[in-house]
Design a protein around this motif. Structure first.
Motif, PDB file in Angstrom:
ATOM      1  N   ASN A  99      -0.940   4.372  -1.487  1.00 53.00           N
ATOM      2  CA  ASN A  99      -2.221   4.268  -0.782  1.00 53.00           C
ATOM      3  C   ASN A  99      -1.950   4.406   0.719  1.00 53.00           C
ATOM      4  OD1 ASN A  99      -4.679   3.606   0.331  1.00 53.00           O
ATOM      5  ND2 ASN A  99      -5.032   1.847  -1.016  1.00 53.00           N
TER       6      ASN A  99
ATOM      7  N   ALA B  82       0.839  -1.205   0.000  1.00 58.09           N
ATOM      8  CA  ALA B  82       0.000   0.000   0.000  1.00 58.09           C
ATOM      9  C   ALA B  82       0.871   1.251   0.000  1.00 58.09           C
ATOM     10  CB  ALA B  82      -0.936  -0.007   1.212  1.00 58.09           C
TER      11      ALA B  82
ATOM     12  N   THR C 251      -4.625   3.028   3.447  1.00 56.52           N
ATOM     13  CA  THR C 251      -4.543   1.581   3.708  1.00 56.52           C
ATOM     14  C   THR C 251      -3.273   1.253   4.480  1.00 56.52           C
ATOM     15  OG1 THR C 251      -5.859   1.021   1.770  1.00 56.52           O
ATOM     16  CG2 THR C 251      -4.410  -0.707   2.621  1.00 56.52           C
TER      17      THR C 251
END
Length: 128
Positions: A92, A87, A95
């Protein structure tokens, strides 16, 4: 490998991981030190989770004559570490953050509470 060797290896990896995890939680995110400490934390957590699967549950419920409920947290850690790493690599951050917080509290705090329960080796070391 002997159970005693596995237990001491587990302690040798989890104690610095808990310290690093605490530091990473408190520090500014995204910097070089955050990345270094975070990667080290992840490696230590992955290794300690793998080691813990070899440690026989000697207190409470056992499955297959070896595993106990605490081993669920080991599996959680083995899944969370690569998920959090990927992630972060993909950008990301939400996450990554959620996985790392879950890993820290689940595998360090909750497992730590289980580890100091009466009948466990760590309990006898700390409280006796």
């Amino acid at each position: 490998m002997s159970q005693q060797f596995l237990i001491y290896s587990h302690l040798f990896t989890i104690l610095p991981a808990m310290l690093l995890g605490t530091l990473v939680m408190m520090m500014k995110k995204g910097g070089a030190l955050h990345k270094l400490f975070g990667r080290t934390f992840m490696v230590l957590m992955f290794v300690t989770a793998a080691i813990s699967l070899g440690i026989e549950a000697r207190v409470g419920l056992q499955v297959l004559g070896h595993f106990g409920p605490i081993h669920i947290l080991s599996v959680f850690a083995l899944i969370s570490v690569p998920k959090a790493y990927l992630a972060a690599k993909r950008g990301n951050i939400k996450t990554h953050r959620n996985e790392m917080i879950g890993l820290y509290f689940g595998a360090c705090i909750v497992a730590g509470i289980f580890a100091v329960q009466p009948g466990r080796m760590l309990h006898s070391v700390i409280f006796m």
